[in-house]
Design a protein around this motif. Sequence first.
Motif, short mmCIF file in Angstrom:
data_model
loop_
_atom_site.label_atom_id
_atom_site.label_comp_id
_atom_site.label_asym_id
_atom_site.label_seq_id
_atom_site.Cartn_x
_atom_site.Cartn_y
_atom_site.Cartn_z
N GLY A 152 3.69 -27.23 -25.56
CA GLY A 152 4.68 -25.78 -25.64
C GLY A 152 5.49 -25.62 -25.44
O GLY A 152 6.46 -25.10 -25.44
N VAL A 153 5.84 -26.21 -23.60
CA VAL A 153 6.72 -26.25 -23.33
C VAL A 153 7.40 -27.47 -23.24
O VAL A 153 9.40 -26.87 -23.87
N VAL A 154 7.45 -28.47 -24.25
CA VAL A 154 8.51 -29.00 -24.52
C VAL A 154 9.19 -29.17 -26.03
O VAL A 154 10.48 -29.31 -26.34
N VAL A 199 1.86 -20.50 -25.18
CA VAL A 199 3.32 -20.93 -24.66
C VAL A 199 3.98 -21.13 -24.93
O VAL A 199 5.44 -20.82 -24.33
N TYR A 200 4.11 -21.38 -25.97
CA TYR A 200 5.44 -21.65 -27.09
C TYR A 200 6.26 -20.39 -27.27
O TYR A 200 7.44 -19.94 -27.32
N ILE A 201 5.73 -19.66 -27.40
CA ILE A 201 6.10 -18.00 -28.20
C ILE A 201 6.85 -17.67 -26.89
O ILE A 201 8.09 -17.38 -26.84
N ASN A 202 6.06 -17.26 -25.79
CA ASN A 202 6.62 -16.63 -24.36
C ASN A 202 8.06 -17.98 -23.86
O ASN A 202 8.81 -17.25 -23.50
N THR A 203 7.92 -19.07 -23.83
CA THR A 203 8.63 -19.60 -23.48
C THR A 203 9.69 -20.07 -24.35
O THR A 203 11.14 -20.15 -23.73
N TYR A 204 9.54 -20.13 -25.50
CA TYR A 204 11.11 -19.96 -26.65
C TYR A 204 11.67 -18.82 -26.87
O TYR A 204 12.97 -18.75 -25.96
N SER A 205 11.49 -17.00 -25.82
CA SER A 205 11.64 -15.72 -26.19
C SER A 205 12.30 -15.90 -24.72
O SER A 205 13.46 -15.28 -24.54
N GLY A 206 11.52 -16.21 -23.39
CA GLY A 206 12.42 -16.85 -22.46
C GLY A 206 13.84 -17.13 -22.48
O GLY A 206 15.28 -16.90 -22.63
#
Length: 287
Positions: A109-111, A168-175
Amino acid sequence: MTTIARPVGRIAIAPAPVGAAPGLVRQGRRRRLGRRPGLPGARLLGPLLVLIVWQAAAWAGLLDPRLLTGPDAVLRTAGELIADGRLGESIATSLGRALLGLAVGTVTGVVLAVLAGLSRLGDSLIDGTLQVKRAVPNLALIPLLILWLGIGEEFKVVVVALGVLVPVYINTYSGLTGIDRRYIELAESLGLSRRQYVRSVLLPGALPGFFVGFRLAVVGSWTALIVVETINATSGIGYMMSQAQLYAQSDIILVGLVVYGAFGFASDALVRLLERRALSWRRTLGS
């Protein structure tokens, strides 16, 4: 002409500044509007209250022991399962699956979030695809994953990882994409390189969003694990609960639920601690 303030209790009538409307100035201690610091272990009060009410209902005879036993009976059953080794083996198996799926889903998700957040091409290719996956529940994918992977450990880890990946992806991308434009302009005015900008501005700004997604992902890993261990498994806490269902052993089922809840509560508390340490530079109500 000089105006003298006259105290009225703890409130004094003070002269207003030039050009301002007259008003009242409160003397003494300043009122704090934010949240007050919580007591250590205060988050345990809710679960403890539930246990007390549950036990009181069992002692009062309001619960049918065949359907719902009291906490004391659940504790005795847990002791018996620990003594014969069944509970320890099941916990070790489930914990291994949850941790492996959490690690795979978080890293993936982070990558994907970094690729989509730092590149227009990555955004075009990745974000839409993940939004489609977000709309498809994991339960709908289980029959297809069984055809592809069978019902072994790979299937269980993949289902857990899919449950972790999306938050993880949604919130990291939003950040990453929600950083204030002023910080970007400041980095440009300071002449930061692309690497310095990513390390000093982008990644620290995305950490709050990542931790929000990670907290959701930790709980999501246990939720997905319950599903796969109840449907297709030969070991683990969910399998132990499924076997207990066949013999109407509600106390063993409740032991499994309590274990799931305890691990979810403990893992969330650990993530909150890591979040406070990693984001100690932020001054927020939660900190």
